[in-house]
Design a protein around this motif. Sequence first.
Motif, PDB file in Angstrom:
ATOM      1  N   ASN A  73       0.838  -1.187   0.000  1.00 45.20           N
ATOM      2  CA  ASN A  73       0.000   0.000   0.000  1.00 45.20           C
ATOM      3  C   ASN A  73       0.882   1.250   0.000  1.00 45.20           C
ATOM      4  N   SER A  74       1.809   1.330  -0.947  1.00 48.02           N
ATOM      5  CA  SER A  74       2.728   2.468  -0.991  1.00 48.02           C
ATOM      6  C   SER A  74       2.985   2.873  -2.436  1.00 48.02           C
ATOM      7  N   PHE A  75       3.505   4.084  -2.606  1.00 50.94           N
ATOM      8  CA  PHE A  75       3.867   4.549  -3.940  1.00 50.94           C
ATOM      9  C   PHE A  75       4.980   5.580  -3.840  1.00 50.94           C
ATOM     10  N   GLU A  76       5.659   5.782  -4.975  1.00 45.86           N
ATOM     11  CA  GLU A  76       6.767   6.722  -5.055  1.00 45.86           C
ATOM     12  C   GLU A  76       6.484   7.780  -6.113  1.00 45.86           C
ATOM     13  N   ILE A  77       6.970   8.992  -5.877  1.00 47.54           N
ATOM     14  CA  ILE A  77       6.855  10.076  -6.852  1.00 47.54           C
ATOM     15  C   ILE A  77       8.268  10.427  -7.300  1.00 47.54           C
ATOM     16  N   THR A  78       8.542  10.243  -8.591  1.00 49.85           N
ATOM     17  CA  THR A  78       9.870  10.494  -9.142  1.00 49.85           C
ATOM     18  C   THR A  78       9.738  11.235 -10.468  1.00 49.85           C
ATOM     19  N   ASP A 115       2.471   8.338   5.988  1.00 47.50           N
ATOM     20  CA  ASP A 115       3.893   8.458   6.320  1.00 47.50           C
ATOM     21  C   ASP A 115       4.615   8.829   5.032  1.00 47.50           C
ATOM     22  N   ILE A 116       5.391   9.923   5.072  1.00 48.44           N
ATOM     23  CA  ILE A 116       6.040  10.436   3.865  1.00 48.44           C
ATOM     24  C   ILE A 116       7.529  10.620   4.124  1.00 48.44           C
ATOM     25  N   SER A 117       8.334  10.245   3.136  1.00 50.64           N
ATOM     26  CA  SER A 117       9.780  10.403   3.240  1.00 50.64           C
ATOM     27  C   SER A 117      10.341  10.951   1.936  1.00 50.64           C
ATOM     28  N   VAL A 118      11.232  11.939   2.060  1.00 53.32           N
ATOM     29  CA  VAL A 118      11.931  12.501   0.908  1.00 53.32           C
ATOM     30  C   VAL A 118      13.359  11.964   0.921  1.00 53.32           C
ATOM     31  N   LEU A 149      13.099   5.535   7.813  1.00 57.64           N
ATOM     32  CA  LEU A 149      13.120   4.238   8.495  1.00 57.64           C
ATOM     33  C   LEU A 149      11.730   3.610   8.533  1.00 57.64           C
ATOM     34  N   LYS A 150      10.712   4.409   8.810  1.00 65.16           N
ATOM     35  CA  LYS A 150       9.347   3.892   8.915  1.00 65.16           C
ATOM     36  C   LYS A 150       8.781   3.550   7.540  1.00 65.16           C
ATOM     37  N   VAL A 151       9.026   4.403   6.566  1.00 61.06           N
ATOM     38  CA  VAL A 151       8.466   4.209   5.231  1.00 61.06           C
ATOM     39  C   VAL A 151       9.125   3.038   4.506  1.00 61.06           C
ATOM     40  N   SER A 152      10.429   2.853   4.705  1.00 59.91           N
ATOM     41  CA  SER A 152      11.157   1.796   3.997  1.00 59.91           C
ATOM     42  C   SER A 152      10.967   0.416   4.609  1.00 59.91           C
ATOM     43  N   LYS A 153      10.330   0.335   5.775  1.00 60.37           N
ATOM     44  CA  LYS A 153      10.102  -0.939   6.470  1.00 60.37           C
ATOM     45  C   LYS A 153      11.397  -1.590   6.938  1.00 60.37           C
ATOM     46  N   ASN A 154      12.459  -0.790   7.080  1.00 59.46           N
ATOM     47  CA  ASN A 154      13.722  -1.319   7.591  1.00 59.46           C
ATOM     48  C   ASN A 154      13.724  -1.313   9.115  1.00 59.46           C
ATOM     49  N   THR A 155      14.576  -2.136   9.688  1.00 57.66           N
ATOM     50  CA  THR A 155      14.778  -2.139  11.137  1.00 57.66           C
ATOM     51  C   THR A 155      16.276  -2.062  11.421  1.00 57.66           C
ATOM     52  N   ILE A 156      16.609  -1.581  12.610  1.00 57.08           N
ATOM     53  CA  ILE A 156      17.998  -1.435  13.001  1.00 57.08           C
ATOM     54  C   ILE A 156      18.428  -2.656  13.817  1.00 57.08           C
ATOM     55  N   THR A 243      10.005  11.008  -3.516  1.00 59.55           N
ATOM     56  CA  THR A 243       9.106  11.057  -2.364  1.00 59.55           C
ATOM     57  C   THR A 243       8.365   9.734  -2.269  1.00 59.55           C
ATOM     58  N   MET A 244       8.482   9.066  -1.146  1.00 60.61           N
ATOM     59  CA  MET A 244       7.785   7.804  -0.939  1.00 60.61           C
ATOM     60  C   MET A 244       6.661   8.009   0.062  1.00 60.61           C
ATOM     61  N   VAL A 245       5.491   7.487  -0.281  1.00 63.01           N
ATOM     62  CA  VAL A 245       4.293   7.705   0.527  1.00 63.01           C
ATOM     63  C   VAL A 245       3.681   6.368   0.910  1.00 63.01           C
ATOM     64  N   VAL A 246       3.412   6.211   2.203  1.00 64.23           N
ATOM     65  CA  VAL A 246       2.658   5.053   2.697  1.00 64.23           C
ATOM     66  C   VAL A 246       1.371   5.600   3.303  1.00 64.23           C
ATOM     67  N   PRO A 247       0.277   5.589   2.530  1.00 62.42           N
ATOM     68  CA  PRO A 247      -0.961   6.222   3.003  1.00 62.42           C
ATOM     69  C   PRO A 247      -1.665   5.383   4.062  1.00 62.42           C
ATOM     70  N   HIS A 248      -2.438   6.046   4.879  1.00 62.33           N
ATOM     71  CA  HIS A 248      -3.263   5.373   5.880  1.00 62.33           C
ATOM     72  C   HIS A 248      -4.700   5.227   5.397  1.00 62.33           C
ATOM     73  N   THR A 249      -4.929   5.565   4.123  1.00 61.88           N
ATOM     74  CA  THR A 249      -6.257   5.482   3.523  1.00 61.88           C
ATOM     75  C   THR A 249      -6.195   4.584   2.291  1.00 61.88           C
TER      76      THR A 249
END
Length: 370
Positions: A73-78, A115-118, A149-156, A243-249
Amino acid sequence: NHLTFFVSLTSMNVAILQDNIKIAWVSIKTNRVRTVLTILIIAFGIMALVGILTAIDAIKNSLNQQFASMGANSFEITNRQLRVHVGKGGRSRYYEKITYREALAFKKQYKLPADISVSMYATGRARIKSKSYKSNPNVTVTGVDNGYLKVSKNTIAQGRYFSDQEIELGANVVVIGANIAANAFPKINPVGKQLVIGNEKFRVVGVFASKGSSMADKTDDQCVIPLLAARNYFYSSSTSYKTMVVPHTDIDLAVGEATATMRRVKKLKASEVNNFEISRSDNLANMLIENIKYVAKSFEEILNSSANEEDGGFSISGNIDGVRVKVKLNLKDNNIHFDTPDNSSCIGVMDKIQKELQKRDINLGPIKVL
């Protein structure tokens, strides 16, 4: 009378059916070779069809698992058109670059909860150095913000992620992938150690948990630095921001809102077409599956054999000029493996395979003989 006619008609149909069966049986007995060949051809065709469908289903499941890490449920804007193609087709289209101000403006103006990340692709040709290690110039470096970190689904796995202050100041700190940690800092904890990226010194503050090698994620082999630091050291006139977007809708509603928001940011008129690309993560998996079907069909034709499911991909075995060849498309390391009895056979076979693939507009990358 009606009953008598019905019984007579039924008896006639049974007699015709019996005569047809007798004629067919006599034909089979008198043309045994042709019958056997026909049966074998039909059986081989069904086997090939079932084999390729099974293999494609297995590959589809593998791809879906890999792209699940990106978030279905995510998309990228490039500024780059998404295109994954094998065989005949055009190149990806590049639009006018998305500037840093535009990416930040989108993040601020997007109205729906998400959740949005640039981020910024800094380079894919960096050389990294530690006290005991010097890499080839093929390391990917990405500049990210505090939402990555949240948008990419990575963990430390070790250490921590960047603090807000480090992001704001563009500090010389880095979070590295698991493979880089293993190579640059073998048998020691890399957190707090110094890592040279290009000509600049960075302090390792964290290590990403390993995701394994896949077509969807290269986290294990990349370095992530604060976005401002990437701008300071790797910015060029062609740099564009993602820009990566993980919408809550709902994803369709979110993509529609993102399109409208970016059009406002870009100040596009109603009559003007979009000069940016919105790519949904699930679309990439579907595009790859279609191209895998094309590659699988090509190898089946070249080797005159059917595909079989194997762990992490599929394999096709056959003969070329009397040499037994096994081809495996491995989705785990994104490679095509060729097995032959010996290296001398491999060279001649690979030359013929490459020529056959080129006829279908499929070009293999560098070939390494093991």
